[in-house]
Write an enzyme that holds these catalytic residues in place. Structure first.
Site, PDB file in Angstrom:
ATOM      1  N   LYS A  43       0.841  -1.197   0.000  1.00 48.52           N
ATOM      2  CA  LYS A  43       0.000   0.000   0.000  1.00 48.52           C
ATOM      3  C   LYS A  43       0.874   1.245   0.000  1.00 48.52           C
ATOM      4  O   LYS A  43       1.401   1.646   1.036  1.00 48.52           O
ATOM      5  CB  LYS A  43      -0.944   0.033   1.209  1.00 48.52           C
ATOM      6  CG  LYS A  43      -2.028   1.123   1.046  1.00 48.52           C
ATOM      7  CD  LYS A  43      -2.490   1.706   2.346  1.00 48.52           C
ATOM      8  CE  LYS A  43      -1.622   2.796   2.870  1.00 48.52           C
ATOM      9  NZ  LYS A  43      -1.655   4.050   2.060  1.00 48.52           N
ATOM     10  N   GLU A  53      10.110   1.694  10.391  1.00 48.93           N
ATOM     11  CA  GLU A  53      11.123   2.724  10.147  1.00 48.93           C
ATOM     12  C   GLU A  53      10.403   4.057  10.253  1.00 48.93           C
ATOM     13  O   GLU A  53       9.579   4.401   9.407  1.00 48.93           O
ATOM     14  CB  GLU A  53      11.761   2.525   8.772  1.00 48.93           C
ATOM     15  CG  GLU A  53      13.085   3.264   8.611  1.00 48.93           C
ATOM     16  CD  GLU A  53      12.894   4.737   8.320  1.00 48.93           C
ATOM     17  OE1 GLU A  53      13.112   5.549   9.248  1.00 48.93           O
ATOM     18  OE2 GLU A  53      12.528   5.079   7.193  1.00 48.93           O
ATOM     19  N   CYS A  63      13.547  11.325   6.187  1.00 48.84           N
ATOM     20  CA  CYS A  63      13.608  11.039   7.625  1.00 48.84           C
ATOM     21  C   CYS A  63      15.013  11.233   8.185  1.00 48.84           C
ATOM     22  O   CYS A  63      15.183  11.426   9.392  1.00 48.84           O
ATOM     23  CB  CYS A  63      13.134   9.615   7.897  1.00 48.84           C
ATOM     24  SG  CYS A  63      14.054   8.336   7.014  1.00 48.84           S
ATOM     25  N   GLU A  84       9.283  16.215  15.118  1.00 48.07           N
ATOM     26  CA  GLU A  84       9.689  16.122  13.714  1.00 48.07           C
ATOM     27  C   GLU A  84       8.876  17.105  12.881  1.00 48.07           C
ATOM     28  O   GLU A  84       7.641  17.075  12.904  1.00 48.07           O
ATOM     29  CB  GLU A  84       9.489  14.704  13.189  1.00 48.07           C
ATOM     30  CG  GLU A  84       9.970  14.529  11.760  1.00 48.07           C
ATOM     31  CD  GLU A  84       9.824  13.097  11.253  1.00 48.07           C
ATOM     32  OE1 GLU A  84      10.756  12.608  10.585  1.00 48.07           O
ATOM     33  OE2 GLU A  84       8.781  12.481  11.529  1.00 48.07           O
TER      34      GLU A  84
END
Length: 488
Positions: free
Chosen positions: A179, A254, A288, A392
């Site tokens: 997906k 992750e 990231c 973040e």
């Protein structure tokens, strides 16, 4: 104004070797113009169920094939993508907002490399064996594919990270239901159009498009999907962990990062500035591993800051098709507003925005004026406890602060809940090893950034993830190990 459905690109799910229409759809926007240009399936339980059944049916034959046979098809798929590199790059740039240069030189070449790497690395793993003379027994291990792998990939590096999951999964004999993000689905759909020509049997690779709460949740909660590999936010990973717990699924997560750069007074200033600008703003800061916190030894702080801001202002933002631009558009209007919100929060807390958002003008071509652009933004005077320093942001925003001692630098670097990557800049070899060991991160670069050996583990600690990816680690994740004891 509603988009003309006749002129839009329509995607279909790929299930059991066929493209299958979905009755529900999502509009996907070109980030560089703000205009709807693509219609993506809004899949749910029904579509995921069909894909899982197709993968289950294909599993016995696929898992029985030799690794060399599977690798041959993977290499063929790599060749086909490479032969259409420009088409894939143009599609990735338009769909995600990144520059065409980045898509041409990073996204698509790395996608090809992922397939080739795992097609061959899977041939070279060995298993364990021990002889117990006193018991008259020989012990050895075998590894077998797990079954149907559920793969959920993010929007920032769409085909790059999708192939990073598909390649080791199918190389080890699993079948997959993938997906991709609903915001950047086009290159996954284009890849599906090449699978049959590459020789993949129907059902080995299935792709369902849709949202996380829709298709993603159905995939994670399916009892016949024993393994989930996910790249994305820590908040979504918490939900995946909860949904997977009743089934004891294997998880590889992750997740996000809030990566520090520690710059000591003996660093190569010129190289540190050039590389840290790149590590902060590469791909609009939507990686990231991008640097989002820079800590500089106080004696060089003023000079570093002066040079860094000057270099950040030279990092050009604009139309993704313009070869002179370093950055394109952020993925969506909502994400742009989120990133801007952090800059506004910093201002409200008394921080200083030295360049970028709200300081420097951003001149765009007329057709891109409704796009989601932001110039590289540098902020100073942010408290370590601020959300701007702790959360973040995932955009072209970086905070710069001074430090006085090595111990303080390490404490600041470790002072967030994330632990994905870090960089250390110093000429002192002893400090390189000492600081690298003390930093709470899954990856530490010294005097460099984003140099990757795919043989070695990739992943984070703390809230940055669970598990590792790479040649050996992915092999272990996508297989189950069994110990066999033979009485001699």
């Amino acid at each position: 104004m509603a988009a003309d459905q006749r002129t839009l690109l329509h995607l279909d799910n790929y299930i059991g070797g066929e493209f299958v229409r979905c009755s529900r759809h999502i509009e996907s926007v070109d980030p560089s113009t703000g205009e709807v240009y693509c219609i993506v399936p809004d899949s749910g339980t029904e579509e995921v169920e069909a894909a899982v059944q197709a993968a289950k049916s294909a599993f016995p034959d696929w898992s029985a094939r030799s690794p060399a046979d599977r690798g041959q098809m993977m290499n063929k798929l790599a060749d086909l993508i490479e032969s259409h590199l420009e088409e894939f790059a143009q599609a990735e740039s338009r769909d995600q907002g990144k520059t065409i240069t980045f898509a041409r030189t990073v996204d698509i070449p790395r996608s090809v490399h992922n397939l080739r790497f795992f097609a061959t690395s899977v041939l070279h793993h060995t298993t364990d064996c021990s002889l117990m003379d006193h018991m008259g027994c020989l012990n050895y291990t075998v590894r077998s594919p797990v079954g149907v792998a559920g793969l959920i990939s993010p929007w920032n590096l769409p085909l790059y990270l999708l192939t990073w999951k598909i390649a080791p999964a199918v190389a080890t004999g699993n079948t997959v239901v993938a997906k991709p993000s609903e915001m950047s689905s086009v290159t996954a759909w284009m890849m599906c159009k090449l699978l049959e020509e590459a020789g993949f049997p129907p059902g080995v690779v299935n792709v369902v498009f849709g949202t996380g709460p829709g298709a993603g949740d159905a995939l994670v909660g399916h009892p016949d999907v024993p393994l989930i590999s996910f790249t994305g936010s820590t908040a979504t990973a918490q939900r995946i962990t909860e949904r997977s717990a009743p089934f004891c699924k294997k998880l590889s997560l992750e997740l996000g990062g809030k990566n520090p750069a520690l710059i000591f007074s003996d660093a190569d200033m010129h190289q540190a500035v050039l590389t840290t600008v790149r590590s902060s703003f590469y791909n609009q800061g939507e990686i990231c591993l991008c640097t989002s916190r820079i800590y500089v030894e106080r004696s060089i702080y003023p000079e570093f800051l002066k040079r860094f801001v000057a270099a950040a202002r030279e990092w050009k933002t604009g139309a993704p098709s313009d070869l002179e631009n370093h950055n394109g558009a952020l993925i969506s209007r909502e994400h742009l507003e989120k990133v801007r919100g952090f800059v506004n929060l910093a201002r409200s807390e008394g921080a200083t925005v030295l360049c970028g958002e709200g300081v420097d003008p951003l001149v765009l071509p007329e057709r891109n004026r409704e796009g989601f652009f932001m110039r590289p933004t540098v902020i100073t005077g942010v408290a370590q406890s601020s959300r701007v320093m702790q959360e973040e942001i995932f955009g072209p925003v970086v905070c710069v602060s001074p430090f006085d001692t090595e111990d303080e630098a390490v404490a600041l670097g470790n002072g967030v809940r994330y632990g994905l990557g870090a960089t250390v800049w110093t000429r002192d070899v002893g400090r390189v090893h000492r600081v690298a060991r003390r930093l709470e991160a899954g990856l530490v670069w010294t005097n460099s950034w984003l140099i990757r050996d795919l043989n070695l583990p990739f992943g984070g600690v703390k809230s940055s993830g669970l598990g590792r990816e790479g040649a050996r680690d992915s092999y272990h994740f996508f297989t189950d190990v069994k110990t066999i004891t033979v009485k001699l």
